[in-house]
Design a protein around this motif. Structure first.
Motif, PDB file in Angstrom:
ATOM      1  N   VAL B   3      -5.039 -89.676 -81.995  1.00  0.00           N
ATOM      2  CA  VAL B   3      -4.695 -88.751 -80.979  1.00  0.00           C
ATOM      3  C   VAL B   3      -5.682 -88.904 -79.881  1.00  0.00           C
ATOM      4  O   VAL B   3      -6.926 -89.368 -80.244  1.00  0.00           O
ATOM      5  N   ASN B   4      -5.091 -89.046 -78.817  1.00  0.00           N
ATOM      6  CA  ASN B   4      -6.276 -89.434 -77.556  1.00  0.00           C
ATOM      7  C   ASN B   4      -6.309 -88.505 -76.444  1.00  0.00           C
ATOM      8  O   ASN B   4      -5.046 -88.026 -76.011  1.00  0.00           O
ATOM      9  N   PHE B   5      -7.294 -87.940 -76.213  1.00  0.00           N
ATOM     10  CA  PHE B   5      -7.517 -86.734 -75.267  1.00  0.00           C
ATOM     11  C   PHE B   5      -7.963 -87.580 -73.763  1.00  0.00           C
ATOM     12  O   PHE B   5      -8.820 -88.263 -73.735  1.00  0.00           O
ATOM     13  N   SER B   6      -7.178 -86.968 -72.835  1.00  0.00           N
ATOM     14  CA  SER B   6      -7.545 -87.325 -71.619  1.00  0.00           C
ATOM     15  C   SER B   6      -7.439 -86.122 -70.741  1.00  0.00           C
ATOM     16  O   SER B   6      -6.483 -85.103 -70.889  1.00  0.00           O
ATOM     17  N   THR B  12      -5.405 -80.990 -69.866  1.00  0.00           N
ATOM     18  CA  THR B  12      -5.675 -81.929 -70.775  1.00  0.00           C
ATOM     19  C   THR B  12      -4.499 -82.430 -71.558  1.00  0.00           C
ATOM     20  O   THR B  12      -3.656 -81.959 -71.638  1.00  0.00           O
ATOM     21  N   ILE B  13      -4.540 -84.023 -71.138  1.00  0.00           N
ATOM     22  CA  ILE B  13      -3.518 -84.676 -71.890  1.00  0.00           C
ATOM     23  C   ILE B  13      -3.604 -85.143 -73.371  1.00  0.00           C
ATOM     24  O   ILE B  13      -4.831 -85.804 -73.575  1.00  0.00           O
ATOM     25  N   MET B  31      -8.324 -80.539 -83.965  1.00  0.00           N
ATOM     26  CA  MET B  31      -8.809 -81.167 -83.073  1.00  0.00           C
ATOM     27  C   MET B  31      -8.247 -80.135 -81.540  1.00  0.00           C
ATOM     28  O   MET B  31      -9.352 -80.191 -80.700  1.00  0.00           O
ATOM     29  N   VAL B  32      -7.134 -79.880 -81.531  1.00  0.00           N
ATOM     30  CA  VAL B  32      -6.801 -79.351 -80.286  1.00  0.00           C
ATOM     31  C   VAL B  32      -7.330 -77.860 -80.438  1.00  0.00           C
ATOM     32  O   VAL B  32      -7.990 -77.368 -79.153  1.00  0.00           O
ATOM     33  N   GLN B  33      -7.628 -77.128 -81.373  1.00  0.00           N
ATOM     34  CA  GLN B  33      -8.203 -75.855 -81.420  1.00  0.00           C
ATOM     35  C   GLN B  33      -9.589 -75.898 -80.669  1.00  0.00           C
ATOM     36  O   GLN B  33     -10.123 -75.176 -80.056  1.00  0.00           O
ATOM     37  N   ARG B  42      -4.850 -75.729 -70.729  1.00  0.00           N
ATOM     38  CA  ARG B  42      -3.681 -76.223 -70.192  1.00  0.00           C
ATOM     39  C   ARG B  42      -3.331 -77.659 -70.704  1.00  0.00           C
ATOM     40  O   ARG B  42      -3.815 -78.509 -70.480  1.00  0.00           O
ATOM     41  N   LEU B  43      -2.552 -77.552 -71.484  1.00  0.00           N
ATOM     42  CA  LEU B  43      -2.261 -78.846 -72.466  1.00  0.00           C
ATOM     43  C   LEU B  43      -0.927 -79.573 -72.182  1.00  0.00           C
ATOM     44  O   LEU B  43      -0.112 -78.858 -72.101  1.00  0.00           O
TER      45      LEU B  43
END
Lengths: 144, 110
Positions: B3-6, B12-13, B31-33, B42-43
């Motif tokens: 899982v990669n957040f940017s 948030t992607i 992780m998302v929570q 805003r995902l």
């Protein structure tokens, strides 16, 4: 008709940590029978859903076992998956349909796993026999 | 599953890669929570490198969608392909969450 040919028989503790190995075994056997890639994922998905239900709900009192048999039929080629547990009775064919229409706030995903199994398998059978749940899933190598 | 957040603007992607299954989905949900609680609501979930999703994965997406909406945000999905797209369609998720071809389509929407 010829008896199905046994490809692999696996018995393990009903724990989610064992799922990946069992599911990938199904993918491997499906690949060896010539199923296309996307169909292999669907087979893995159906197997995972049944096994996950067993690991999470079949043995509320503690840990139990589950067994998976992968069998092949020829003419026409089919993969048959037989999954057995001795947990609480659960007939996948009688499970209530999932909620597929509510808006986001009200939507629940209860029952979605079993629904996916019924949608993705070419045939799904359930039998309660000698205090065991027996689920048989059939996947045709060529879909009509 | 990786899982990669940017971040891009106030989006948030979340790029997911590999297999979202019974074991990996709850970790993803957590992780998302955490991100949502930190104010990222805003995902965009980018599925273009995801090979596989089961109902546990769908559940985690649904929970993330509900949680972001409850905070006044939203969750958009992009890059669905192969079996992942099929599972979304069969489950009615394509009508539940906004679906785009690519993350650029979401970002350019405004």
């Amino acid at each position: 008709m010829l008896e199905p040919r046994l490809l692999e028989s696996i018995q393990v503790a009903a724990r989610t940590g064992n799922l990946d190995r069992l599911v990938r075994a199904g993918g491997r056997h499906a690949a060896s029978l010539g199923f296309p890639r996307e169909r292999i994922s669907e087979i893995e998905l159906a197997v995972e859903e049944i096994l996950a239900n067993i690991c999470l709900y079949a043995y509320p009192e503690g840990e139990g076992k589950l067994s998976v048999k992968y069998l092949a039929e020829n003419h026409p080629v089919k993969l048959v998956v037989e999954i057995v547990d001795s947990g609480i009775p659960f007939n996948i064919l009688n499970a209530p349909p999932p909620d597929l229409t509510s808006e986001l706030e009200q939507r629940s995903v209860g029952g979605l796993g079993v629904y996916l199994v019924r949608e993705l398998a070419d045939a799904a059978e359930y039998e309660r026999s000698e205090s065991m749940n027996v689920v048989r899933l059939v996947f045709n190598a060529v879909t009509e | 599953m990786d899982v990669n957040f940017s971040k891009q603007g106030d989006w948030t992607i979340i790029a997911v890669e590999g297999r979202m299954d019974t074991v990996s989905a709850p970790e993803f949900e957590k992780m998302v929570q955490e991100r949502i609680l930190q104010g990222s609501n805003r995902l965009i979930v980018d599925f273009s490198k995801l090979d596989y999703i089961s109902s546990a994965g769908l559940r985690s997406i649904l929970v993330a969608g509900k949680n972001s909406k409850a905070k006044g945000g939203e969750l958009a999905c992009c890059g669905l392909q192969g079996v992942v797209k099929k599972v979304f369609d069969v489950s009615g998720f394509h009508k539940l969450l906004p679906i785009f071809d690519s993350k650029e389509d979401v970002l350019n929407r405004e």
